[in-house]
Write a protein that holds these residues in place. Structure first.
Motif, PDB file in Angstrom:
ATOM      1  N   ALA A 115       0.802  -0.996   0.099  1.00 29.11           N
ATOM      2  CA  ALA A 115      -0.006   0.029   0.090  1.00 29.11           C
ATOM      3  C   ALA A 115       0.788   1.366   0.010  1.00 29.11           C
ATOM      4  N   ASN A 116       0.547   2.385  -0.627  1.00 28.00           N
ATOM      5  CA  ASN A 116       1.185   3.413  -0.943  1.00 28.00           C
ATOM      6  C   ASN A 116       2.483   3.366  -1.807  1.00 28.00           C
ATOM      7  N   PHE A 117       2.671   2.345  -2.266  1.00 24.25           N
ATOM      8  CA  PHE A 117       4.021   2.115  -2.928  1.00 24.25           C
ATOM      9  C   PHE A 117       3.721   2.227  -4.722  1.00 24.25           C
ATOM     10  N   SER A 118       4.931   2.697  -5.365  1.00 22.69           N
ATOM     11  CA  SER A 118       4.881   2.353  -6.756  1.00 22.69           C
ATOM     12  C   SER A 118       6.091   2.023  -7.139  1.00 22.69           C
ATOM     13  N   ILE A 119       6.319   1.005  -8.175  1.00 20.50           N
ATOM     14  CA  ILE A 119       7.521   0.717  -8.393  1.00 20.50           C
ATOM     15  C   ILE A 119       7.858   1.069  -9.965  1.00 20.50           C
ATOM     16  N   TYR A 120       9.077   1.515 -10.128  1.00 20.89           N
ATOM     17  CA  TYR A 120       9.488   1.933 -11.673  1.00 20.89           C
ATOM     18  C   TYR A 120      10.551   1.310 -11.803  1.00 20.89           C
ATOM     19  N   SER A 121      10.651   1.047 -13.091  1.00 18.63           N
ATOM     20  CA  SER A 121      12.010   0.815 -14.083  1.00 18.63           C
ATOM     21  C   SER A 121      12.157   1.852 -15.129  1.00 18.63           C
ATOM     22  N   SER A 122      13.375   1.463 -15.879  1.00 19.60           N
ATOM     23  CA  SER A 122      13.640   2.272 -16.981  1.00 19.60           C
ATOM     24  C   SER A 122      12.490   2.424 -18.108  1.00 19.60           C
ATOM     25  N   ALA A 123      11.873   1.540 -17.968  1.00 24.29           N
ATOM     26  CA  ALA A 123      10.697   1.657 -18.997  1.00 24.29           C
ATOM     27  C   ALA A 123       9.271   2.217 -18.501  1.00 24.29           C
ATOM     28  N   GLY A 124       9.470   2.330 -17.035  1.00 25.78           N
ATOM     29  CA  GLY A 124       8.063   3.042 -16.464  1.00 25.78           C
ATOM     30  C   GLY A 124       7.546   2.090 -15.150  1.00 25.78           C
ATOM     31  N   LEU A 125       6.301   2.628 -15.066  1.00 28.70           N
ATOM     32  CA  LEU A 125       5.747   1.878 -13.992  1.00 28.70           C
ATOM     33  C   LEU A 125       5.716   0.391 -13.948  1.00 28.70           C
ATOM     34  N   ILE A 126       6.010  -0.404 -13.045  1.00 30.19           N
ATOM     35  CA  ILE A 126       5.943  -1.995 -12.951  1.00 30.19           C
ATOM     36  C   ILE A 126       4.707  -2.191 -12.318  1.00 30.19           C
ATOM     37  N   ASP A 127       4.027  -3.139 -12.900  1.00 25.73           N
ATOM     38  CA  ASP A 127       2.733  -3.711 -12.337  1.00 25.73           C
ATOM     39  C   ASP A 127       3.138  -4.961 -11.621  1.00 25.73           C
ATOM     40  N   SER A 128       3.757  -4.933 -10.343  1.00 26.33           N
ATOM     41  CA  SER A 128       4.104  -6.149  -9.778  1.00 26.33           C
ATOM     42  C   SER A 128       4.110  -5.976  -8.455  1.00 26.33           C
ATOM     43  N   LEU A 129       4.001  -6.754  -7.382  1.00 28.80           N
ATOM     44  CA  LEU A 129       3.912  -6.582  -6.194  1.00 28.80           C
ATOM     45  C   LEU A 129       5.365  -6.586  -5.508  1.00 28.80           C
ATOM     46  N   LYS A 130       6.487  -7.385  -6.052  1.00 24.73           N
ATOM     47  CA  LYS A 130       7.720  -7.453  -5.579  1.00 24.73           C
ATOM     48  C   LYS A 130       7.837  -7.672  -4.428  1.00 24.73           C
ATOM     49  N   ILE A 131       7.098  -8.725  -3.723  1.00 28.87           N
ATOM     50  CA  ILE A 131       7.142  -9.060  -2.324  1.00 28.87           C
ATOM     51  C   ILE A 131       7.765 -10.664  -2.350  1.00 28.87           C
ATOM     52  N   THR A 132       8.897 -11.008  -2.027  1.00 34.01           N
ATOM     53  CA  THR A 132       9.432 -12.254  -2.075  1.00 34.01           C
ATOM     54  C   THR A 132       9.905 -12.924  -0.599  1.00 34.01           C
ATOM     55  N   SER A 133      10.279 -14.038  -0.414  1.00 31.54           N
ATOM     56  CA  SER A 133      10.712 -14.449   0.749  1.00 31.54           C
ATOM     57  C   SER A 133      12.308 -14.558   0.900  1.00 31.54           C
ATOM     58  N   PHE A 134      12.678 -14.012   2.139  1.00 33.31           N
ATOM     59  CA  PHE A 134      14.069 -14.117   2.418  1.00 33.31           C
ATOM     60  C   PHE A 134      14.301 -14.366   3.910  1.00 33.31           C
ATOM     61  N   ASN A 135      15.046 -15.195   4.042  1.00 33.01           N
ATOM     62  CA  ASN A 135      15.582 -15.416   5.597  1.00 33.01           C
ATOM     63  C   ASN A 135      14.247 -15.881   6.341  1.00 33.01           C
ATOM     64  N   ASN A 136      13.283 -16.504   5.859  1.00 26.20           N
ATOM     65  CA  ASN A 136      12.059 -17.204   6.550  1.00 26.20           C
ATOM     66  C   ASN A 136      11.254 -15.911   6.850  1.00 26.20           C
ATOM     67  N   SER A 137      11.059 -15.022   6.001  1.00 27.96           N
ATOM     68  CA  SER A 137      10.298 -13.773   6.189  1.00 27.96           C
ATOM     69  C   SER A 137      10.001 -13.222   4.889  1.00 27.96           C
ATOM     70  N   LYS A 138       9.031 -12.502   4.678  1.00 26.66           N
ATOM     71  CA  LYS A 138       8.562 -11.856   3.633  1.00 26.66           C
ATOM     72  C   LYS A 138       9.321 -10.382   3.452  1.00 26.66           C
ATOM     73  N   VAL A 139      10.002 -10.038   2.338  1.00 28.26           N
ATOM     74  CA  VAL A 139      10.543  -8.757   2.480  1.00 28.26           C
ATOM     75  C   VAL A 139       9.747  -8.046   1.051  1.00 28.26           C
ATOM     76  N   PHE A 140      10.071  -6.777   0.869  1.00 30.77           N
ATOM     77  CA  PHE A 140       9.895  -6.088  -0.147  1.00 30.77           C
ATOM     78  C   PHE A 140      10.861  -5.701  -1.253  1.00 30.77           C
ATOM     79  N   GLY A 141      10.776  -6.496  -2.254  1.00 27.95           N
ATOM     80  CA  GLY A 141      11.985  -6.677  -3.171  1.00 27.95           C
ATOM     81  C   GLY A 141      11.865  -7.861  -3.798  1.00 27.95           C
ATOM     82  N   ARG A 142      12.978  -8.376  -4.649  1.00 26.89           N
ATOM     83  CA  ARG A 142      14.268  -7.834  -4.786  1.00 26.89           C
ATOM     84  C   ARG A 142      14.160  -6.734  -5.901  1.00 26.89           C
TER      85      ARG A 142
END
Length: 222
Positions: A45-72
């Motif tokens: 919520a309240n986040f937007s993700i951009y690449s050089s091509a513009g806005l990315i329509d992706s959650l970009k939430i993954t698992s790391f170290n037995n937890s969920k993180v925002f990324g990669r």
């Protein structure tokens, strides 16, 4: 009589302490946590993700170290926006920052004009512009990067190392963990931007970053 005198003295001392503490505490700032997210519920919520091509329509939430993180993230611009905040004249920003795999600190690859850069900006004003190293090269953090600066050793001010996720997968020190805390004067809406400029760009498996446990606090100093 001695007991009465001692009791009276203790009462006076207690009253003095109470008055003194009241005088100190009455000017303490009001603090309200207005946004908190550990990303375990898969919301950005309240986040937007951009690449050089513009806005990315992706959650970009993954698992790391037995937890969920925002990324990669790699070669991304991550923007948080909130128009209405509690009354405040300062804000505090806190989160866990993870640098994954082959971050090379202040090292300049052949032909490169800059090292691996990671940046945080508040309302379009850069407040952190730095480098991190997971290997042998020095880094600039906890200082901001400048050419010809005094280098900091790799992993300076880190909270420890964790396994890598791609090019350093399986290596115990393949990721590094930092606690970012930043307090500054502030009024009005908030725009918080996080971005990286890695060498080479668009190299997600080679180096990436993620965040967790974001906490934003509005502070009113009286």
């Amino acid at each position: 009589m001695t007991y009465l005198k001692q009791s009276f003295s203790n009462s006076i001392l207690l009253l003095f302490l109470c008055l003194s503490l009241s005088a100190c505490f009455k000017d303490l700032p009001d603090k309200i946590v207005f946004y908190q997210n550990n990303f375990d519920n898969n919301t950005k919520a309240n986040f937007s993700i951009y690449s050089s091509a513009g806005l990315i329509d992706s959650l970009k939430i993954t698992s790391f170290n037995n937890s969920k993180v925002f990324g990669r993230f790699n070669s991304n611009y991550v923007l948080f926006k909130m128009d209405t905040l509690p009354a405040h004249n300062a804000i505090k920003i806190e989160f866990d920052l993870y640098l994954h795999d082959q971050w090379d600190g202040n090292h300049l690859p052949p032909g490169a004009a800059y090292p691996d850069i990671w940046q945080m900006a508040i309302d379009n004003n850069p407040v952190i512009l730095t480098t991190f190293s997971n290997g042998a090269y020095p880094q600039s953090y906890p200082n901001n990067y400048q050419p010809n600066m005094i280098n900091s050793p790799a992993l300076s001010n880190s909270w420890g190392v964790l396994p890598g996720v791609c090019s350093n997968e399986g290596k115990a020190n393949g990721s590094s963990h930092y606690k970012i805390e930043y307090t500054t004067s502030h009024t009005g809406p908030l725009q918080l931007a996080l971005n990286d400029v890695p060498n080479p760009v668009n190299s997600l498996c080679l180096k990436s970053w993620s965040i967790d446990n974001l906490r934003l606090t509005a502070i009113m100093y009286k």
